[in-house]
Write a protein that holds these residues in place. Structure first.
Motif, mmCIF file in Angstrom:
data_model
loop_
_atom_site.group_PDB
_atom_site.id
_atom_site.type_symbol
_atom_site.label_atom_id
_atom_site.label_comp_id
_atom_site.label_asym_id
_atom_site.label_seq_id
_atom_site.Cartn_x
_atom_site.Cartn_y
_atom_site.Cartn_z
ATOM 1 N N GLU A 1 0.812 -1.223 0.000
ATOM 2 C CA GLU A 1 0.000 0.000 0.000
ATOM 3 C C GLU A 1 0.847 1.274 0.000
ATOM 4 O O GLU A 1 0.623 2.200 -0.771
ATOM 5 N N LYS A 2 1.866 1.291 0.861
ATOM 6 C CA LYS A 2 2.697 2.501 1.010
ATOM 7 C C LYS A 2 3.367 2.853 -0.327
ATOM 8 O O LYS A 2 3.389 4.008 -0.755
ATOM 9 N N GLU A 3 3.891 1.826 -1.015
ATOM 10 C CA GLU A 3 4.591 2.094 -2.285
ATOM 11 C C GLU A 3 3.627 2.622 -3.351
ATOM 12 O O GLU A 3 3.995 3.435 -4.198
ATOM 13 N N LYS A 4 2.366 2.138 -3.298
ATOM 14 C CA LYS A 4 1.379 2.608 -4.276
ATOM 15 C C LYS A 4 1.020 4.077 -4.003
ATOM 16 O O LYS A 4 0.818 4.854 -4.937
ATOM 17 N N GLN A 5 0.974 4.430 -2.712
ATOM 18 C CA GLN A 5 0.718 5.840 -2.369
ATOM 19 C C GLN A 5 1.855 6.724 -2.891
ATOM 20 O O GLN A 5 1.632 7.801 -3.429
ATOM 21 N N ASP A 6 3.103 6.230 -2.730
ATOM 22 C CA ASP A 6 4.273 6.981 -3.234
ATOM 23 C C ASP A 6 4.201 7.154 -4.742
ATOM 24 O O ASP A 6 4.545 8.207 -5.282
ATOM 25 N N LEU A 7 3.749 6.098 -5.417
ATOM 26 C CA LEU A 7 3.639 6.143 -6.878
ATOM 27 C C LEU A 7 2.653 7.245 -7.295
ATOM 28 O O LEU A 7 2.928 8.037 -8.203
ATOM 29 N N ILE A 8 1.508 7.310 -6.591
ATOM 30 C CA ILE A 8 0.518 8.353 -6.904
ATOM 31 C C ILE A 8 1.123 9.734 -6.648
ATOM 32 O O ILE A 8 0.955 10.666 -7.438
ATOM 33 N N LYS A 9 1.887 9.845 -5.553
ATOM 34 C CA LYS A 9 2.524 11.125 -5.207
ATOM 35 C C LYS A 9 3.513 11.538 -6.312
ATOM 36 O O LYS A 9 3.557 12.681 -6.752
ATOM 37 N N ASN A 10 4.303 10.555 -6.783
ATOM 38 C CA ASN A 10 5.274 10.827 -7.860
ATOM 39 C C ASN A 10 4.591 11.277 -9.135
ATOM 40 O O ASN A 10 5.053 12.199 -9.816
ATOM 41 N N LEU A 11 3.492 10.602 -9.481
ATOM 42 C CA LEU A 11 2.767 10.963 -10.707
ATOM 43 C C LEU A 11 2.206 12.378 -10.595
ATOM 44 O O LEU A 11 2.226 13.142 -11.551
ATOM 45 N N LYS A 12 1.721 12.733 -9.395
ATOM 46 C CA LYS A 12 1.227 14.103 -9.197
ATOM 47 C C LYS A 12 2.371 15.092 -9.343
ATOM 48 O O LYS A 12 2.207 16.172 -9.909
ATOM 49 N N GLY A 13 3.539 14.704 -8.839
ATOM 50 C CA GLY A 13 4.721 15.580 -8.911
ATOM 51 C C GLY A 13 5.085 15.921 -10.344
ATOM 52 O O GLY A 13 5.322 17.084 -10.679
ATOM 53 N N ILE A 14 5.087 14.889 -11.226
ATOM 54 C CA ILE A 14 5.478 15.193 -12.608
ATOM 55 C C ILE A 14 4.344 15.830 -13.385
ATOM 56 O O ILE A 14 4.561 16.421 -14.430
ATOM 57 N N GLY A 15 3.100 15.708 -12.868
ATOM 58 C CA GLY A 15 1.965 16.333 -13.575
ATOM 59 C C GLY A 15 1.641 17.710 -13.019
ATOM 60 O O GLY A 15 0.527 18.187 -13.209
ATOM 61 N N ASN A 16 2.605 18.317 -12.324
ATOM 62 C CA ASN A 16 2.365 19.634 -11.700
ATOM 63 C C ASN A 16 1.093 19.632 -10.855
ATOM 64 O O ASN A 16 0.264 20.528 -10.928
ATOM 65 N N GLY A 17 0.916 18.548 -10.077
ATOM 66 C CA GLY A 17 -0.238 18.502 -9.177
ATOM 67 C C GLY A 17 -1.433 17.752 -9.756
ATOM 68 O O GLY A 17 -2.367 17.428 -9.045
ATOM 69 N N SER A 18 -1.429 17.474 -11.080
ATOM 70 C CA SER A 18 -2.573 16.757 -11.676
ATOM 71 C C SER A 18 -2.234 15.274 -11.832
ATOM 72 O O SER A 18 -1.089 14.914 -12.058
ATOM 73 N N ILE A 19 -3.265 14.453 -11.740
ATOM 74 C CA ILE A 19 -3.076 13.020 -12.037
ATOM 75 C C ILE A 19 -4.318 12.545 -12.780
ATOM 76 O O ILE A 19 -5.426 13.027 -12.522
ATOM 77 N N CYS A 20 -4.147 11.601 -13.700
ATOM 78 C CA CYS A 20 -5.284 11.096 -14.472
ATOM 79 C C CYS A 20 -6.265 10.400 -13.525
ATOM 80 O O CYS A 20 -5.855 9.540 -12.728
ATOM 81 N N PRO A 21 -7.571 10.744 -13.594
ATOM 82 C CA PRO A 21 -8.538 10.149 -12.670
ATOM 83 C C PRO A 21 -8.598 8.616 -12.749
ATOM 84 O O PRO A 21 -8.825 7.952 -11.744
ATOM 85 N N VAL A 22 -8.339 8.070 -13.956
ATOM 86 C CA VAL A 22 -8.358 6.594 -14.081
ATOM 87 C C VAL A 22 -7.226 5.989 -13.250
ATOM 88 O O VAL A 22 -7.421 5.036 -12.482
ATOM 89 N N LEU A 23 -6.013 6.566 -13.371
ATOM 90 C CA LEU A 23 -4.873 6.023 -12.622
ATOM 91 C C LEU A 23 -5.078 6.197 -11.123
ATOM 92 O O LEU A 23 -4.700 5.353 -10.320
#
Length: 627
Positions: A147-169
């Motif tokens: 779980e923790k690593e998946k949360q980090d992954l979402i955080k990383n994706l938000k980081g490269i998307g300037n705060g945005s992340i695809c709702p599907v992901l």
């Protein structure tokens, strides 16, 4: 990936490169590898190569197909090619049966989360739908896995998307599921691939491009349907996809399951049991990027400058080897003759091609336009048009903003894949200044045309759709250089992030091509300064102060921003940084990455210093011919 020789313009470019290498260099060793080649003899002859083949596979691959709820093993020994293997035992409620008629969830939950699984889908949209659907019906305990690593992954994706992340992901990653296709940006794709390789993600729904490129193996590979887009699967594509099954050193076997509808059963039988397709030269099919481009560069690079030398070169290409198969109406020398004449008509070559005596020693040379075209790697379909447009630009280039220049560097070949949203087009046009609106008029898109299109009125006047689409793409690039945020632009223009990023990358390389084109033509001297700057802006698409940091290998935009705000503002700052301090100051930076960045910066700094040193020595050199 040697089978790529048979794939469109990529294949033509690869053939041209290999043929030149073989012709000009006696001692270059070429090693070509492929798991999906049939007519090896032709390629052996073309590459003057030894042939080595081996059927060893470190992990056994078991092939299956699924029709309704029955799984059959692919078995060439039986009469119909398939033997019964088992029935799926998964309790489906009527709701679930409606949502998942192909039983993807049953097939997936047999392997994940303990093992990994890939689902190849025919379209990008289908990838996202499958990923979403699977997560709707997975048990809650899937969320607890890493779980923790998946949360980090979402955080990383938000980081490269300037705060945005695809709702599907955002919905699927907590379950260890994601999609992977060309609609993602390069950074997103890379992060998702790393998470899958590490086992944080256990299921990827992906398009066929994943099979051809990245090495991401899986315990089980599922083919959602025997189609890529709306085309029936080719044997080569099928082999590349199922070849992802079975991870060396992890699995003792890999398995592939192709989901088949009853109506396609006979086609699938042929697909699974037929031999691989042959690989054919694309020099004739891809005329401007293939044959014509090759002839122009042969003369330009002085590899072959008489009809005789050109013919002798062409005999050694894959096309030359396959002449009987491919050149049915005309002989190879007639094809060459036609090609050279076309280049003369376009004003790219001069000299005599003697019709009566092809062995005449008359020398061919390139014209300045011809030289500019091959030096700039401009597709021959567009070189005359580019010349005319740049020439017209000299009469009245509007430089109040970079819109006019951006139009000139928007890649021609992307205009055919673009269908403008007319309301967006009008909105963007209305936001331009009066001078910028004049650009639209100059290139041939009157305001009245956009207004009528947006309000759905009939258009009487003929307006070139390629120009209309190209201007629309220039608007995308113009907004992108202003806002520097792929996310907001993809929303504003209703395009996928991957498409916007691909447009930006293509524009950066085309701008660089146009720059080289202009460097060869005296009359375009003024474009040199303008395009040097624009190429840089398109290449990095960031604030000017981040460009020096992004020249360092391994530093992308998000990292450059972190470094800049932590006080590492120049190349020298990075080259002299202390790894331990860098790791402390920068979030999510490992010691290995820090060392890598510092050594890349050191190397780049010394390269720049050496170049300056050479300039100094050149300046201080005493001329030998002082009177």
């Amino acid at each position: 990936q040697l089978h790529m020789l048979g794939e469109g313009s990529r294949g033509a470019t690869l053939e041209i490169t290999l043929a030149k290498l073989l012709y000009t260099s006696g001692n270059t060793q070429i090693i070509g590898m492929s798991a999906t080649l049939n007519n090896v003899g032709d390629l052996q002859k073309f590459l003057q190569a030894e042939y080595y083949t081996n059927n060893f596979r470190p992990v056994e691959l078991k092939e299956y197909i699924k029709i309704r709820d029955t799984i059959y093993a692919v078995d060439s020994k039986t009469a119909d090619g398939f033997t019964f293997s088992r029935l799926l035992n998964f309790k489906y409620s009527s709701n679930l049966e409606k949502a998942d008629p192909d039983h993807i969830i049953a097939l997936v939950t047999e392997v994940i989360p303990k093992y990994s699984c890939l689902i190849f889908c025919p379209t990008k949209k289908n990838c996202e739908n499958v990923a979403s659907m699977v997560c709707k019906y997975l048990n809650k305990e899937f969320r607890a896995h890493r779980e923790k690593e998946k949360q980090d992954l979402i955080k990383n994706l938000k980081g490269i998307g300037n705060g945005s992340i695809c709702p599907v992901l955002k919905q699927t990653i907590p379950f260890g599921v994601a999609y992977h296709h060309g609609g993602l940006t390069n950074d997103e794709r890379k992060i998702i691939e790393e998470a899958y390789s590490a086992g944080v993600l256990c299921l990827l729904a992906c398009t066929a491009t994943l099979a051809a490129g990245v090495n991401l193996p899986a315990r089980r590979v599922i083919l959602r349907a025997p189609y890529v887009a709306s085309d029936f699967l080719k044997k080569n594509q099928y082999k590349q996809m199922i070849g992802r099954a079975g991870r060396a050193g992890i699995d003792n076997a890999g398995e592939s399951i192709l989901i088949v509808q009853e109506k396609d059963k006979h086609l699938v039988h042929d697909l699974v049991h037929s031999p691989l397709e042959n690989c054919y030269s694309n020099l004739l099919l891809e005329l401007t990027k293939g044959m014509q481009s090759l002839l122009l560069s042969l003369v330009g690079l002085k590899i072959a400058v008489t009809s005789e030398e050109v013919t002798s070169f062409m005999r050694r290409t894959l096309l030359g080897v396959q002449e009987e198969l491919l050149a049915k109406e005309k002989s190879l020398s007639e094809i060459i003759q036609d090609g050279l004449e076309k280049l003369m008509e376009k004003g790219l070559l001069k000299g005599k091609i003697s019709e009566k005596d092809p062995s005449s020693k008359s020398t061919l040379t390139v014209t300045p336009l011809g030289k500019a075209t091959y030096k700039g790697s401009i597709d021959l379909a567009y070189c005359n048009l580019l010349y005319r447009e740049l020439k017209k630009g000299l009469e009245g280039l509007i430089l109040e903003s970079n819109l006019h220049l951006l139009y000139l560097t928007t890649p021609y070949e992307m205009t055919s894949t673009c269908s403008p949203d007319w309301m967006v087009y009008l909105r963007q046009f209305n936001q331009l200044s009066a001078a910028e609106q004049k650009v639209a008029d100059i290139v041939g898109v009157p305001e009245s045309f956009i207004t009528k299109k947006a309000s759905g009125q009939a258009i009487r006047k003929n307006v070139d759709s390629a120009v209309v689409n190209r201007l629309y793409l220039s608007f995308v690039l113009y907004a992108l250089l202003k806002e520097r945020n792929v996310w907001s632009i993809s929303e504003k223009f209703n395009m996928s992030r991957g498409y916007v990023q691909n447009l930006l990358n293509s524009a950066a390389s085309f701008a660089s091509c146009v720059l080289h084109f202009c460097e060869e033509l005296e009359e375009f001297w003024v474009y040199k300064a303008l395009l040097t700057e624009l190429t840089k802006q398109l290449t990095y698409c960031v604030k000017a102060e981040l460009i020096p940091l992004m020249e360092v290998a391994g530093v992308l935009e998000a990292r450059a921003k972190q470094l800049y705000s932590a006080g590492y503002k120049t190349l020298a700052h990075l080259a002299n940084a202390d790894p331990a301090t860098l790791v402390k100051m920068i979030e999510h930076l490992s010691r290995r990455q820090a060392k890598q960045i510092i050594s890349s910066a050191k190397m780049l700094l010394s390269e720049k210093a050496e170049a300056l040193q050479e300039e100094v020595e050149e300046l201080l050199k005493v001329p030998t011919d002082i009177p």
